[in-house]
Motif scaffolding. Structure first.
Motif, PDB file in Angstrom:
ATOM      1  N   UNK A   7      10.155 -74.990  19.223  1.00  0.00           N
ATOM      2  CA  UNK A   7      11.496 -73.940  18.623  1.00  0.00           C
ATOM      3  C   UNK A   7      12.065 -74.623  17.717  1.00  0.00           C
ATOM      4  N   UNK A   8      12.327 -73.454  17.324  1.00  0.00           N
ATOM      5  CA  UNK A   8      13.736 -73.181  16.559  1.00  0.00           C
ATOM      6  C   UNK A   8      15.096 -73.656  16.202  1.00  0.00           C
ATOM      7  N   UNK A   9      15.593 -74.120  17.574  1.00  0.00           N
ATOM      8  CA  UNK A   9      16.619 -74.608  18.085  1.00  0.00           C
ATOM      9  C   UNK A   9      16.741 -75.637  19.063  1.00  0.00           C
ATOM     10  N   UNK A  10      17.936 -76.441  19.075  1.00  0.00           N
ATOM     11  CA  UNK A  10      17.968 -78.075  19.507  1.00  0.00           C
ATOM     12  C   UNK A  10      18.469 -77.492  21.439  1.00  0.00           C
ATOM     13  N   UNK A  11      19.484 -76.097  21.285  1.00  0.00           N
ATOM     14  CA  UNK A  11      19.525 -75.558  22.454  1.00  0.00           C
ATOM     15  C   UNK A  11      18.778 -75.297  23.640  1.00  0.00           C
ATOM     16  N   UNK A  12      17.245 -74.204  23.339  1.00  0.00           N
ATOM     17  CA  UNK A  12      16.203 -74.207  23.964  1.00  0.00           C
ATOM     18  C   UNK A  12      15.664 -74.978  24.480  1.00  0.00           C
ATOM     19  N   UNK A  50       7.061 -70.868  22.272  1.00  0.00           N
ATOM     20  CA  UNK A  50       7.264 -71.014  20.634  1.00  0.00           C
ATOM     21  C   UNK A  50       8.663 -69.650  20.440  1.00  0.00           C
ATOM     22  N   UNK A  51       9.450 -70.101  19.824  1.00  0.00           N
ATOM     23  CA  UNK A  51      10.359 -68.882  20.378  1.00  0.00           C
ATOM     24  C   UNK A  51      10.813 -68.198  18.856  1.00  0.00           C
ATOM     25  N   UNK A  52      11.359 -67.137  19.425  1.00  0.00           N
ATOM     26  CA  UNK A  52      11.102 -65.954  18.256  1.00  0.00           C
ATOM     27  C   UNK A  52      10.981 -66.065  17.155  1.00  0.00           C
ATOM     28  N   UNK A  53      12.430 -67.324  16.904  1.00  0.00           N
ATOM     29  CA  UNK A  53      12.230 -67.427  14.814  1.00  0.00           C
ATOM     30  C   UNK A  53      11.549 -67.855  14.557  1.00  0.00           C
ATOM     31  N   UNK A  54      11.483 -68.838  15.120  1.00  0.00           N
ATOM     32  CA  UNK A  54       9.807 -69.800  15.237  1.00  0.00           C
ATOM     33  C   UNK A  54       8.553 -69.167  14.392  1.00  0.00           C
ATOM     34  N   UNK A  55       8.293 -67.718  15.714  1.00  0.00           N
ATOM     35  CA  UNK A  55       6.681 -67.288  15.504  1.00  0.00           C
ATOM     36  C   UNK A  55       6.899 -65.931  14.493  1.00  0.00           C
ATOM     37  N   UNK A  72      -4.850 -73.304  23.715  1.00  0.00           N
ATOM     38  CA  UNK A  72      -4.121 -73.185  24.710  1.00  0.00           C
ATOM     39  C   UNK A  72      -4.095 -71.470  24.812  1.00  0.00           C
ATOM     40  N   UNK A  73      -2.905 -70.978  26.035  1.00  0.00           N
ATOM     41  CA  UNK A  73      -2.067 -69.579  25.789  1.00  0.00           C
ATOM     42  C   UNK A  73      -0.858 -70.004  24.387  1.00  0.00           C
ATOM     43  N   UNK A  74      -0.339 -69.109  24.009  1.00  0.00           N
ATOM     44  CA  UNK A  74       0.427 -68.924  23.332  1.00  0.00           C
ATOM     45  C   UNK A  74       1.324 -67.299  23.821  1.00  0.00           C
ATOM     46  N   UNK A  75       2.742 -68.430  24.194  1.00  0.00           N
ATOM     47  CA  UNK A  75       4.096 -66.884  24.721  1.00  0.00           C
ATOM     48  C   UNK A  75       5.019 -67.502  23.279  1.00  0.00           C
ATOM     49  N   UNK A  76       5.336 -66.102  22.751  1.00  0.00           N
ATOM     50  CA  UNK A  76       6.310 -66.058  21.772  1.00  0.00           C
ATOM     51  C   UNK A  76       8.187 -66.041  23.070  1.00  0.00           C
ATOM     52  N   UNK A  77       8.980 -66.606  23.313  1.00  0.00           N
ATOM     53  CA  UNK A  77      10.149 -66.942  24.496  1.00  0.00           C
ATOM     54  C   UNK A  77      10.787 -66.033  23.353  1.00  0.00           C
ATOM     55  N   UNK A  78      11.853 -65.821  23.958  1.00  0.00           N
ATOM     56  CA  UNK A  78      13.240 -65.603  23.321  1.00  0.00           C
ATOM     57  C   UNK A  78      14.279 -66.705  23.088  1.00  0.00           C
ATOM     58  N   UNK A  79      15.093 -67.270  22.119  1.00  0.00           N
ATOM     59  CA  UNK A  79      15.919 -68.429  22.528  1.00  0.00           C
ATOM     60  C   UNK A  79      17.526 -68.122  22.984  1.00  0.00           C
TER      61      UNK A  79
END
Length: 104
Positions: A7-12, A50-55, A72-79
């Motif tokens: 993640x690129x942020x603590x909240x997520x 992985x969060x979108x901004x990091x991806x 492993x499978x990779x999924x890009x998720x929103x933060x």
């Protein structure tokens, strides 16, 4: 098999940690790439989130792994700010794949 978050942020990271998903918070490309490679090499992980901004900072590496067909499978998720990408990306993907316009 376990989930792992990059993640690129603590909240997520905190939110997913509450549901039992471990992960790291990273901001720079080299940190993200190191976390990604470490996660790929850990045989316990079946899914990497992985969060979108990091991806966005390691697109070629993500694509190469996805095309390899390996775990492993990779999924890009929103933060916490929501999805930043194209809202109709699934529709456009289907239209491109089958060559038929889905909606107007």
């Amino acid at each position: 098999m376990k989930f792992f978050l990059i993640s690129d942020n603590i909240d997520t990271a905190a939110g997913l940690r509450l549901s039992g998903v471990n992960g790291v918070v990273v901001h720079e490309r080299n940190e993200i790439l190191e976390a990604f490679n470490n996660a790929l090499n850990n045989k316990e992980y079946g899914v990497i989130l992985i969060t979108e901004l990091a991806a966005e900072k390691i697109p070629e590496e993500l694509k190469a792994h996805k095309l390899s067909g390996k775990l492993p499978l990779i999924f890009v998720i929103p933060d916490r700010h929501g999805w930043r990408g194209d809202k109709d990306f699934i529709t456009k993907y289907v239209e491109e794949a089958i060559g038929v316009r889905v909606n107007e």
